[in-house]
Design a protein around this motif. Structure first.
Motif, PDB file in Angstrom:
ATOM      1  N   TRP A  80       0.786  -1.123  -0.182  1.00  0.00           N
ATOM      2  CA  TRP A  80      -0.009   0.003   0.116  1.00  0.00           C
ATOM      3  C   TRP A  80       0.828   1.234   0.139  1.00  0.00           C
ATOM      4  CZ3 TRP A  80      -4.600  -1.043  -1.227  1.00  0.00           C
ATOM      5  CH2 TRP A  80      -5.268  -2.467  -1.048  1.00  0.00           C
ATOM      6  N   GLY A  81       2.195   1.328   0.015  1.00  0.00           N
ATOM      7  CA  GLY A  81       2.985   2.339  -0.070  1.00  0.00           C
ATOM      8  C   GLY A  81       3.409   2.687   1.149  1.00  0.00           C
ATOM      9  N   PRO A 366      -8.352  -8.429 -10.586  1.00  0.00           N
ATOM     10  CA  PRO A 366      -8.024  -9.491  -9.652  1.00  0.00           C
ATOM     11  C   PRO A 366      -6.512  -9.964  -9.229  1.00  0.00           C
ATOM     12  CG  PRO A 366      -8.442 -10.738 -11.752  1.00  0.00           C
ATOM     13  CD  PRO A 366      -8.512  -9.128 -12.070  1.00  0.00           C
ATOM     14  N   ALA A 367      -6.572 -10.603  -8.237  1.00  0.00           N
ATOM     15  CA  ALA A 367      -5.294 -10.735  -7.604  1.00  0.00           C
ATOM     16  C   ALA A 367      -4.354 -11.971  -8.507  1.00  0.00           C
ATOM     17  CB  ALA A 367      -5.433 -11.401  -6.287  1.00  0.00           C
ATOM     18  N   PRO A 368      -3.304 -11.748  -8.855  1.00  0.00           N
ATOM     19  CA  PRO A 368      -2.694 -12.804  -9.499  1.00  0.00           C
ATOM     20  C   PRO A 368      -2.648 -14.358  -8.831  1.00  0.00           C
ATOM     21  CG  PRO A 368      -1.200 -10.871  -9.385  1.00  0.00           C
ATOM     22  CD  PRO A 368      -2.357 -10.759  -8.621  1.00  0.00           C
ATOM     23  N   VAL A 379       3.075  -9.519  -8.633  1.00  0.00           N
ATOM     24  CA  VAL A 379       1.909  -9.415  -7.702  1.00  0.00           C
ATOM     25  C   VAL A 379       2.218  -7.884  -6.992  1.00  0.00           C
ATOM     26  CG1 VAL A 379       1.564  -9.963  -5.328  1.00  0.00           C
ATOM     27  CG2 VAL A 379       2.161 -11.832  -6.896  1.00  0.00           C
ATOM     28  N   VAL A 380       3.533  -7.331  -6.849  1.00  0.00           N
ATOM     29  CA  VAL A 380       3.579  -6.029  -6.235  1.00  0.00           C
ATOM     30  C   VAL A 380       3.126  -5.006  -7.157  1.00  0.00           C
ATOM     31  CG1 VAL A 380       5.466  -4.392  -5.737  1.00  0.00           C
ATOM     32  CG2 VAL A 380       5.595  -6.681  -4.889  1.00  0.00           C
ATOM     33  N   ASN A 381       3.291  -5.052  -8.659  1.00  0.00           N
ATOM     34  CA  ASN A 381       3.021  -4.145  -9.647  1.00  0.00           C
ATOM     35  C   ASN A 381       1.427  -4.025  -9.893  1.00  0.00           C
ATOM     36  OD1 ASN A 381       5.747  -3.026 -10.330  1.00  0.00           O
ATOM     37  ND2 ASN A 381       6.058  -4.867 -11.445  1.00  0.00           N
TER      38      ASN A 381
END
Length: 822
Positions: A80-81, A366-368, A379-381
């Protein structure tokens, strides 16, 4: 004789008399006093009518909370930064329109609850005994005051005054407006508490709160406001980062109702917590939604395969059939699962690539992990792209800067480009893995084809069923994991100190500021007026101005004549006014002596324009000479506008004009007066050619004859600024007195006088200031040397006549009457 070198400097001087200027301003003290009284009265009225302004605060912290269920084995990953980025986002969100719309809608702050105060309507939010339950789909009257008077505890009277036949309505369900027709006049109707009000312009149900207190007979007011306008008013919430900790924020608001401020501050933070948590859960929410849609199709496929397996096993010795194919079935299932995982990853990458190229809103990705992808780059990108997209959509309601949007777009474009490169690399590796698995599956299938037909069919059916069951179980596991992660998520925003009314908080109105402003304006307004008068007024005000304008000597200052007659010296020989003329007599005798004038002495009295007091000065200067037992004559040489005869109550039938045209002798035109040793020669009838008569030889003869009979000859002449007669008479005079009247004579005329003296048109000229009032606004007096100045101080007691006490009291009463009228 006086020489021009004695007053060689005639040009105006630019020196500024600051002290005199201050004294002039002080002379208008009444104006300042009245202005201050008015300004302070207005400030007092403003202060007592202004509602009190309160300021309240709430304190929150921003702390990045990690999910306690996140482990190294958790498939769902979030990024989330940093906290600093989130603080900036929260600050922007709190001031955004979309956020404040939600809070205003939740609290229904578009409804004003009012009561009548001493001077105006007061916000009574939180103090009224009722609340309104609106039918938001129907219109409500906008902007008008709606009176609610409780006839009893259960009945209230509704009263509205309509000034127009058409009134505006607002529909709070969608914030749209409309109008409806009404009857002009006062609308009255009674309703029971809890009864539905269904009118063309009102749709609500009034409910009494718990513990309402006494309210029977009380009148309250309700007003419905524009939704967007109300939201705009609350967008001004102040957000300030703590100097000691950047993750601590102080939210503050100002208003007239503390209960309203408390509710709004706490509600806006609660709404922020909910929205931030929803945003934080967006990744998991997208994953759950994708899995749910996939499970629906998987359930039907699993059921279909199960039914097929049951049908095959019927009427067969399934044990004998299965014995030969178990080891092959387990092996090929393993390869099928590997292939499905690889295929799902490739499908996800294809779908993600297509979505990135065709869409601009990435918040629904959707999530990888749903495809079993655990590559941290992917995932992060994806997580970062979802967060940036959500943040940008939030800012669209609050930020109007195109630069900020361009920065967000550039960041998302950079992440998207990195993702596309990652997808290409990941797909190449997956294609190789897929080829390997397919070769293994092909080898296993060639062996299976050597088995009996029943065993081949069973392996085929069971292979489909086991694969579907395995995929279904995997998706169920991931959905359960996403639910757990979502439920366990914590908001990054926490209350440190919720808003609360603990007394105090008063910040206005600033009554002292209003009084200071009143003091400032009370002085400034009359000061500006006085300055305008000062700079616009071009007339002579005091002796200092004369000394700045000319070097011609000033030999006397004469006060204002309060009597109706012009014979001021004769009627009141001991007055201060008489003394001022005696001072002029002394100065004239010094001038005559300096010029070695023997025998009869002539004096010409002139001025710039009519009305400056030439005749008045002529009469009284002649009187002081006569009172000293010097034979004196006044000669009226103002042939155009004679006035001398009026002052002595004489007939103007004979005078200088008659002598000049050889009709009469000197004795015929000479008139004795009631003043001993003083005679007067009038001008006579007005001639058609006064200038020609003045320059005739007869005038010289007249002066010569008068010098044989009198000690002093006073020539009352016309204004030198209007006609040239006085210039022609200057040759017969020993001294010229130029009369200047305070607050009447113009400064430009002094410049003209300077030029005439410089050119030699007027000789031996001196100035007398007439009509002088020794008041501050006219500047300082001329001092003791000229009689009138010192007549106003205590040293004059016993030397001058005092005005009767009754007269002083009468003047005081008249002054008070004038002030009262003002």
């Amino acid at each position: 004789m006086l020489d021009l070198k004695d007053f060689s400097i005639f040009e105006n001087q630019s020196t500024f008399d600051f002290k005199g200027f201050l004294l002039k301003i002080a002379g208008y003290w009444k104006w300042f006093l009245i202005s201050l009284a008015i300004c302070f009265f207005i400030a007092y009225q403003v202060n007592i009518r202004k509602e009190k302004i309160y300021g309240l605060e709430t304190l929150i912290s921003v702390k990045e909370e990690s999910n306690p269920l996140f482990t190294s084995n958790t498939s769902l990953t979030f990024n989330w930064g940093g906290v600093s980025d989130e603080v900036q986002t929260i600050t922007t969100t709190l001031q955004s329109r979309s956020h404040n719309e939600l809070v205003v809608e939740k609290l229904q702050y578009y409804i004003d609850y009012l009561v009548q105060g001493e001077y105006n309507l007061i916000d009574a939010y939180g103090a009224v005994p009722f609340e309104l339950e609106l039918d938001k789909k129907k219109g409500q009257l906008t902007g008008a005051l709606i009176s609610i008077t409780f006839v009893s505890e259960s009945v209230y009277e509704l009263k509205i005054t309509f000034e127009n036949s058409s009134v505006p309505l607002i529909h709070y369900a969608d914030a749209t407006s409309s109008t409806t027709n009404v009857a002009v006049g006062e609308f009255k109707k009674r309703y029971k508490v809890g009864q539905q009000v269904a009118l063309p312009f009102l749709n609500w149900r009034l409910n009494i709160k718990d513990n309402p207190g006494f309210y029977k007979g009380n009148e309250y007011f309700v007003r419905f406001n524009d939704f967007d306008g109300t939201v705009s008013n609350y967008k001004g919430i102040a957000v300030r980062a703590d100097d000691k900790g950047g993750s601590v924020l102080t939210l503050s608001m100002q208003g007239t109702n503390k209960a309203r401020l408390v509710d709004y501050l706490n509600a806006t933070v609660k709404m922020l917590i909910k929205r931030q948590l929803d945003s934080k859960n967006q990744f998991a929410t997208n994953t759950i939604a994708f899995i749910d849609s996939t499970l629906v199709s998987m359930e039907s496929q699993l059921k279909e395969t199960g039914d097929e397996l049951k049908t095959f096993r019927k009427d067969k010795n399934i044990i004998d059939v299965e014995d030969g194919g178990v080891k092959f079935s387990d092996r090929i299932l393993k390869y099928d699962v590997e292939k499905d995982e690889i295929t799902r990853k490739i499908a996800y990458y294809n779908s993600l690539r297509s979505y990135l190229k065709s869409s601009v809103d990435y918040s629904k990705l959707p999530a990888p992990s749903v495809a079993g992808i655990e590559d941290p780059n992917i995932v992060v990108n994806v997580s970062k792209l979802i967060a940036l997209s959500t943040q940008r959509s939030e800012m669209a309601y609050a930020v109007k800067s195109e630069k900020i949007f361009r920065d967000f777009d550039n960041q998302m474009l950079a992440v998207k480009n990195v993702l596309l490169e990652n997808i290409v690399t990941a797909k190449q590796a997956l294609q190789y893995d897929l080829a390997t698995v397919n070769s293994k599956i092909g080898a296993s299938e060639s062996v299976i084809r050597q088995l009996p037909e029943d065993q081949q069919e069973l392996i085929k059916i069971k292979r489909k069923y086991d694969l579907s069951d395995n995929i279904y179980t995997t998706f169920l596991q991931k959905r359960s994991e996403a639910d757990i992660v979502k439920a366990a998520n914590l908001s990054d925003i926490h209350f440190i100190d919720p808003a609360k009314d603990v007394g105090g908080g008063l910040i206005g109105p600033k009554t002292s500021v209003n009084y200071v402003l009143a003091l400032f304006l009370g002085i400034l307004i009359p000061l500006i007026v006085v300055l305008i008068i000062f700079f616009v007024n071009n007339s002579i005000q005091n002796t200092d101005e004369l000394s700045n304008l000319t070097k011609i000597p000033l030999i006397g200052v004469i006060g204002v004549n309060r009597d109706k007659t012009e014979l001021a010296v004769y009627n009141k020989p001991k007055s201060a006014l008489s003394e001022s003329f005696r001072a002029i007599r002394s100065s004239l005798q010094f001038l005559y002596k300096k010029q070695n004038v023997e025998g009869a002495k002539t004096l010409m009295i002139t001025s710039s324009v009519s009305g400056e007091g030439k005749t008045f000065c002529s009469i009284n200067i002649a009187t002081v000479f006569a009172l000293s037992e010097k034979k004196t004559v006044i000669v009226g040489l103002d042939l155009r506008k004679p006035k001398l005869f009026e002052e002595f109550n004489l007939n103007n039938d004979k005078g200088v004009v008659n002598y000049l045209i050889n009709e009469s002798s000197v004795d015929d035109i000479t008139n004795a007066t009631e003043i001993p040793f003083l005679d007067v020669i009038l001008s006579g009838p007005i001639p058609p050619n006064p200038a020609e008569l003045i320059i005739s030889e007869g005038l010289g003869d007249l002066i010569s004859e008068l010098k044989q009979k009198y000690d002093y000859i006073i020539l009352d002449t016309p204004p030198v600024g209007l006609v040239s007669d006085a210039l022609e008479l200057d040759q017969y005079c020993d001294v010229t007195l130029y009369i200047v009247r305070q607050n009447f004579s113009k400064k430009d005329m002094i410049t003209l006088l300077n030029n005439r003296v410089k050119r030699g048109e007027l000789k031996n000229t001196s100035i007398v200031l007439n009509g002088f009032e020794n008041k501050a606004k006219y500047g300082t007096g001329y001092g003791y040397g000229y009689g009138y100045g010192y007549g106003n101080n205590s040293y004059a007691d016993g030397y001058h006549e005092k005005e009767p006490v009754l007269g002083t009291i009468t003047k005081l009463v008249n002054w008070l009457k004038k002030e009262r009228k003002l």
